[in-house]
Design a protein around this motif. Structure first.
Motif, PDB file in Angstrom:
ATOM      1  N   PHE A  84       0.755  -1.404   0.010  1.00  0.00           N
ATOM      2  CA  PHE A  84       0.124  -0.037   0.019  1.00  0.00           C
ATOM      3  C   PHE A  84       0.814   1.131   0.033  1.00  0.00           C
ATOM      4  O   PHE A  84       1.854   1.471   0.663  1.00  0.00           O
ATOM      5  CB  PHE A  84      -1.127  -0.023   0.982  1.00  0.00           C
ATOM      6  N   GLY A  85       0.553   2.195  -0.909  1.00  0.00           N
ATOM      7  CA  GLY A  85       1.187   3.408  -0.950  1.00  0.00           C
ATOM      8  C   GLY A  85       2.670   3.386  -2.005  1.00  0.00           C
ATOM      9  O   GLY A  85       2.961   4.302  -2.462  1.00  0.00           O
TER      10      GLY A  85
ATOM     11  N   GLU B 242      -8.132   1.789  -1.776  1.00  0.00           N
ATOM     12  CA  GLU B 242      -7.718   3.259  -1.409  1.00  0.00           C
ATOM     13  C   GLU B 242      -6.568   3.290  -2.508  1.00  0.00           C
ATOM     14  O   GLU B 242      -5.772   2.626  -2.680  1.00  0.00           O
ATOM     15  CB  GLU B 242      -7.240   3.231  -0.089  1.00  0.00           C
ATOM     16  N   ASP B 243      -6.557   4.773  -3.129  1.00  0.00           N
ATOM     17  CA  ASP B 243      -5.446   5.061  -3.849  1.00  0.00           C
ATOM     18  C   ASP B 243      -5.528   4.457  -5.513  1.00  0.00           C
ATOM     19  O   ASP B 243      -4.394   4.774  -6.081  1.00  0.00           O
ATOM     20  CB  ASP B 243      -4.063   4.812  -3.223  1.00  0.00           C
TER      21      ASP B 243
ATOM     22  N   TYR C 121      -6.523   3.883  -9.260  1.00  0.00           N
ATOM     23  CA  TYR C 121      -7.001   4.803 -10.132  1.00  0.00           C
ATOM     24  C   TYR C 121      -8.085   4.175 -11.012  1.00  0.00           C
ATOM     25  O   TYR C 121      -8.443   2.976 -11.262  1.00  0.00           O
ATOM     26  CB  TYR C 121      -5.882   4.906 -11.311  1.00  0.00           C
TER      27      TYR C 121
ATOM     28  N   LYS D 272       0.839   0.304  -7.731  1.00  0.00           N
ATOM     29  CA  LYS D 272      -0.151   1.147  -8.396  1.00  0.00           C
ATOM     30  C   LYS D 272      -1.475  -0.144  -8.842  1.00  0.00           C
ATOM     31  O   LYS D 272      -1.157  -1.108  -9.335  1.00  0.00           O
ATOM     32  CB  LYS D 272       0.322   1.515  -9.721  1.00  0.00           C
TER      33      LYS D 272
ATOM     34  N   SER E 245     -12.080   2.000   0.462  1.00  0.00           N
ATOM     35  CA  SER E 245     -12.821   3.300   0.862  1.00  0.00           C
ATOM     36  C   SER E 245     -14.111   3.028   1.522  1.00  0.00           C
ATOM     37  O   SER E 245     -14.430   1.661   1.298  1.00  0.00           O
ATOM     38  CB  SER E 245     -13.350   4.201  -0.574  1.00  0.00           C
TER      39      SER E 245
END
Length: 471
Positions: A375-376, A395-396, A398, A379, A461
């Motif tokens: 995570f972070g 989360e994060d 695209y 991609k 989310s």
């Protein structure tokens, strides 16, 4: 009197077969006409009229072939400029079928020729409407497709639709049945119900676009808000429905031609054909002919071909599961893909047995993804629709909807690894095949999609109800 709704799930399309006292009418028929001919013979009735609610954009109708076979005239509403013999009905014009009457109600807005057909029973009572793309269950037809042909803006068409609904449809009795041309899944509206039949009264109570005291300005804003661009093949289907097309039997004959594995590459190169593999995503991932595109027959097959291939004139060679060749050709013909060169004899197994080169997709399980995902750092590309993404996502991640892959693929960094997923694996394998055909190998596609990912500990989310997202 008998009314039969003939619903085709892969197109979310409803055709209608009406019989009364030895005569019949068919409304918005599909491309292949043999099922209708079989019904007419079974019921020992004569087809008197073929009614079209408008020039369809999302499928090629069978009106021309059906008229040639039965000599029944084709009926459109006012303003219909056919390039074949047809009746352009006047507003209010009536047509007798046995003991019942079908009355043309001109309801422009989706298109200028859009017409709702009102069925009046033998006692003179309004019984049902066949509303085409004017009124759906829970929605109304999008007003942006006919702008060029009408010489109007989408707002002007929406205003026209507003008055058609209020002056021609909402004035009907609450118990009048509503039979629309489409249901959930069609790109002809944005928020259609899964239900395929309703009543005027029910729609007045539940359909946002028929809200009491709704102003024209409010209607225009709500109907045009959130419209996605129409699929590329829509305008081509409209042209085919207006001008005419190749006989379905000819298209089927060509598509059923067999191509041996040893000749396959040469035929593909000579014709410039796209290799379309319609097997299940899991089978495709394990092995396929290089440069093939996978769009599985068991999903929303024809609409996705239309959306992603776009040009209905594109030659296509098929790789199917054995026994599904005819069904595949039929479904492609429904959306106007008539340039089918043939299919691989013996399917992918024949190719494999011949010892030719195969390719694979790096498909991993959701569990493997959860174990290796950083995570972070890593991609993730989520190719679901924007509304699905907004409801809940990694989360994060695209948001890159599959429908726009031809645009966002240009932004992919071929040196950066990424993970790819949809809701269940059908759409992400389509994307994976397109990416690999364009030279990208730097990704892992996740089996089971977000449905499987949601069961892991991957950060997500907060969930938002889909219905709230859509409103």
């Amino acid at each position: 009197m008998k009314i039969e709704q003939i619903y085709t799930g892969c197109l979310a399309q409803g055709a209608y077969y009406i019989t009364s006292n030895g005569e019949a009418a068919i409304i918005d028929p599909l491309r292949e006409i043999q099922p209708y001919l079989d019904r007419l013979k079974r019921d020992n009735v004569k087809l008197k009229y073929i009614f079209e609610t408008h020039f369809h954009a999302d499928f090629v109708s069978g009106h021309i072939d059906l008229s040639k076979e039965t000599q029944a005239p084709i009926v459109y509403g006012p303003n219909a400029a056919c390039e074949f013999e047809c009746i352009s009905a006047k507003d209010g014009q009536e047509f007798k079928i046995g003991n019942v009457t079908i009355k043309a109600l001109h309801t422009p807005g989706h298109t200028l020729e859009s017409t709702t057909y009102l069925l009046i029973d033998k006692d003179g009572k309004d019984h049902a409407i066949f509303s085409g793309d004017t009124l759906f269950i829970g929605d109304v037809g999008r007003p942006d497709l006919a702008q060029k042909a009408a010489g109007m803006t989408q707002d002007q068409l929406a205003a026209t639709l507003y008055h058609s609904l209020r002056n021609k449809i909402m004035t009907l009795a609450d118990d009048v049945i509503v039979y629309p041309a489409h249901g959930a899944g069609s790109a002809c509206g944005k928020n259609m119900s899964k239900e395929t039949v309703s009543t005027i009264g029910n729609q007045k109570a539940s359909n946002y676009a028929l809200r009491a005291n709704m102003t024209e300005a409010e209607f225009i804003k709500e109907v045009t808000d959130g419209l996605l661009p129409p699929p590329a093949y829509f305008s081509m289907n409209v042209a085919m429905n207006k001008k005419g097309y190749e006989s379905f039997e000819t298209v089927l004959h060509n598509g059923m031609k067999t191509i041996k594995a040893e000749e396959f590459e040469a035929v593909a190169e000579e014709t410039g054909a796209l290799i379309l593999d319609t097997r299940k995503s899991g089978d495709f991932a394990k092995g396929f002919i290089p440069q093939s595109i996978n769009i599985g027959i068991n999903g929303d097959f024809a609409p996705w071909v239309g959306t992603l291939v776009g040009d209905v004139r594109q030659p296509i060679i098929l790789v199917t599961e054995n026994g599904l060749e005819e069904e595949t050709v039929t479904r492609l013909s429904r959306v106007g893909f008539d340039s089918i060169v043939g299919h691989l004899e013996g399917g992918f197994e024949a190719w494999k047995k011949a010892g030719f080169e195969i390719d694979t997709v790096n498909r991993i399980s959701a569990e493997q993804f959860a174990n290796e995902f950083k995570f972070g750092e890593d991609k993730v590309i989520d190719i679901r629709k924007e509304t699905e993404y907004e409801a809940e996502h990694i989360e994060d991640a695209y948001s890159k909807p599959l429908a726009y892959i031809n645009e966002w693929v240009k932004d992919i960094d071929s040196n950066e690894h990424f993970y790819l997923h949809c809701a269940g694996g059908y759409r992400s394998m389509i994307a994976a095949s397109i990416l690999q055909a364009r030279g990208f190998r730097n990704f892992s596609e996740i089996d089971g999609g977000f449905g499987a990912i949601a069961k892991t500990e991957i950060p997500k989310s907060d969930f938002v109800c889909q219905s709230k997202v859509l409103k």
